[in-house]
Design an enzyme around this catalytic site. Structure first.
Site, PDB file in Angstrom:
ATOM      1  CD  GLU A 277      -0.815   0.651 -18.071  1.00  0.00           C
ATOM      2  OE1 GLU A 277      -1.854   0.090 -18.459  1.00  0.00           O
ATOM      3  OE2 GLU A 277      -0.287   1.578 -18.709  1.00  0.00           O
ATOM      4  CG  HIS A 298     -20.964  15.799   1.875  1.00  0.00           C
ATOM      5  ND1 HIS A 298     -21.684  16.289   2.935  1.00  0.00           N
ATOM      6  CD2 HIS A 298     -20.054  16.766   1.561  1.00  0.00           C
ATOM      7  CE1 HIS A 298     -21.250  17.508   3.238  1.00  0.00           C
ATOM      8  NE2 HIS A 298     -20.264  17.818   2.418  1.00  0.00           N
ATOM      9  CE  LYS A 412      -3.790  -5.499 -24.257  1.00  0.00           C
ATOM     10  NZ  LYS A 412      -2.575  -4.845 -24.744  1.00  0.00           N
TER      11      LYS A 412
HETATM   12  O1  PA5 Z   1       0.397   2.975 -21.084  1.00  0.00           O
HETATM   13  C1  PA5 Z   1       0.267   2.092 -21.909  1.00  0.00           C
HETATM   14  O2  PA5 Z   1       1.220   1.676 -22.579  1.00  0.00           O
HETATM   15  C2  PA5 Z   1      -1.092   1.477 -22.182  1.00  0.00           C
HETATM   16  O3  PA5 Z   1      -2.073   1.984 -21.346  1.00  0.00           O
HETATM   17  C3  PA5 Z   1      -1.506   1.725 -23.611  1.00  0.00           C
HETATM   18  O4  PA5 Z   1      -1.552   3.101 -23.837  1.00  0.00           O
HETATM   19  C4  PA5 Z   1      -2.866   1.103 -23.931  1.00  0.00           C
HETATM   20  O5  PA5 Z   1      -2.838  -0.257 -23.629  1.00  0.00           O
HETATM   21  C5  PA5 Z   1      -3.226   1.300 -25.395  1.00  0.00           C
HETATM   22  O6  PA5 Z   1      -2.254   0.748 -26.206  1.00  0.00           O
HETATM   23  P1  PA5 Z   1      -2.134   1.116 -27.731  1.00  0.00           P
HETATM   24  O7  PA5 Z   1      -1.802   2.552 -27.832  1.00  0.00           O
HETATM   25  O8  PA5 Z   1      -1.030   0.250 -28.252  1.00  0.00           O
HETATM   26  O9  PA5 Z   1      -3.461   0.795 -28.361  1.00  0.00           O
END
Ligand code: PA5
Length: 425
Positions: A277, A298, A412
């Site tokens: 990310e 394996h 989303k």
């Molecule tokens: O690293 C990040 O920002 C994302 O992976 C969020 O943690 C994830 O999308 C969950 O978001 P939220 O905590 O707003 O529900």
């Protein structure tokens, strides 16, 4: 502090090798908060801050939950669950007698998965920790609705006392719900993104409920971030960040994080989110993958040894195992294993690690190692601090903003439109 060994990658470096001046510049931008995403650079100070602010309350809430409930359901997705899941599987995967079991929900909407979790609750007493920084993420929000119903049916007016919310300090639906219903709340700091939040209540409350000594973890993390502030080529975060960027530039597009301890599996999932990310954007970025050895030798071993040469490998090693177990001597030696008799499995494992790396290097896969002493609280803190800092440095070195995740929005948008959310286009 972790130790990084780049000797198994040396033969693969191009140009003048890892660019430490670029690592130094990236570290400076990060420390001075002068680069892209600077608003999300609160995580290096997080362990020291949490110790001063919420840690006592987190430990007290965990004790309350442990004393009355045999299960805690943690509802969250992405950065709002992977750190806690990783840490618990790493340090305390098997609840002891009297331990509260931590189950994770809300990281998808699969009804069969939820049904299984609900089945495991049976007639047990349980609490819920709902975690969402934004408070609007669909998957945890839907699961939370379902668990609120179950709590209300079980505890009636007392249901609100069984809900712990970890969310933004001021904004969002979850914050409003928490205030309106009097749920005990913890904060995801404004300047800390989800994947960097493991040392906030996001990670610490579930960890403490599982029986992990979170004070120890935090004390170690405070020291670790301080040590990692060193500005020199001996900083392991510089070494790792600069080495992987050099290897990426020479065509090693995929990084395999490998570990010979199966208890590291979920830490690898946490690592994948952190690096994927943070770095995978603007059409560039090393693809983070993970393997569990020796099991995957394996299955994936063939590709690693012999497939397309796009791989680099980072092996997480522990100097010592937590258990001593020796191979028994058998006088008949029918299985021919007496050459191993009396030897500790941990020592045998370390020999295998060397053998695997030697094979992979000779097959064209650069191997780096990241090692800590033991799989304990200190080891956890060292690995988390190291990987977080190295990720920020590496991301800045590659030219991206390591602290946003614009790509996550695309699905989303479609999902809300297709599901008919009012106003979604
Ligand atoms: O690293 C990040 O920002 C994302 O992976 C969020 O943690 C994830 O999308 C969950 O978001 P939220 O905590 O707003 O529900």
């Amino acid at each position: 502090m972790v130790k990084v060994d780049l000797s198994g990658a040396k033969a693969f470096f191009t140009g003048n090798g890892p660019d430490y001046s670029a690592a130094e510049a990236a570290h400076k931008v990060l420390a001075e908060r002068s680069g892209a995403g600077a608003d999300f650079l609160g995580w290096p100070e997080l362990p020291a801050k949490i110790r001063e602010t919420e840690l006592d309350r987190i430990v007290a809430a965990a004790e309350k939950i442990r004393s009355r409930s045999s299960v805690l359901v943690v509802i969250g997705i992405g950065g709002s669950y992977l750190g806690a899941k990783g840490a618990i599987e790493f340090l305390r995967p098997n609840p002891g007698p009297g331990d509260t079991r931590v189950l994770f929900a809300g990281n998808g909407v699969n009804p069969d998965y939820l049904y299984d979790i609900i089945g495991q609750l049976a007639d047990r007493d349980f609490d819920v920790n709902v975690i969402s920084k934004s408070g609007t993420t669909l998957e945890p929000a839907v699961s939370f609705r379902i668990f609120r119903d179950i709590l209300s049916a079980k505890y009636g007016d007392e249901a609100n006392d069984h809900i712990f919310a970890t969310t933004d300090a001021k904004r969002g639906v979850l914050k409003s719900l928490a205030d309106a219903n009097g749920w005990e709340s913890f904060v995801v700091p404004d300047d800390v993104g989800g994947r960097y939040s493991v040392f906030s209540a996001v990670g610490l409350l579930p960890m403490a409920v599982a029986g992990i000594d979170v004070r120890k973890v935090i004390d170690c993390a405070v020291k670790e971030f301080k040590a990692l502030d060193e500005r020199s080529e001996s900083n392991p975060a510089w070494q790792y960040a600069a080495a992987r960027q050099n290897l990426y530039a020479s065509g090693k597009k995929v990084e395999l994080l490998a570990c010979f301890d199966p208890k590291f599996r979920w830490m690898a999932e946490w690592w994948k989110q952190l690096y994927g990310e943070s770095e995978g954007k603007d059409k560039i970025g090393i693809f983070p993958a993970s393997v569990e050895f020796t099991a995957d030798l394996h299955s994936m071993g063939q590709y690693i040894q012999d497939g397309e040469r796009i791989l680099m490998e980072t092996v997480v090693r522990f100097d010592e195992c937590m258990t001593f177990m020796e191979v028994p001597f058998v006088s008949s030696n029918a299985d021919g294993l007496n050459y191993l008799a009396g030897r500790d499995l941990g020592e045998i494992g370390r020999v295998i690690e060397d053998a695997v790396m030697e094979a992979h290097i000779s097959g064209g896969v650069p191997c780096m190692t990241v090692s800590v002493k033991k799989r304990n609280e200190e080891g956890l803190a060292s690995l988390v601090c190291f990987f977080e800092l190295a990720c920020g440095i590496s991301g800045y070195m590659s030219g991206v903003n390591p602290f946003n995740q614009p790509g996550v929005e695309a699905y989303k948008k479609n999902m809300f439109r297709m599901l008919g959310k009012p106003g979604a286009v």
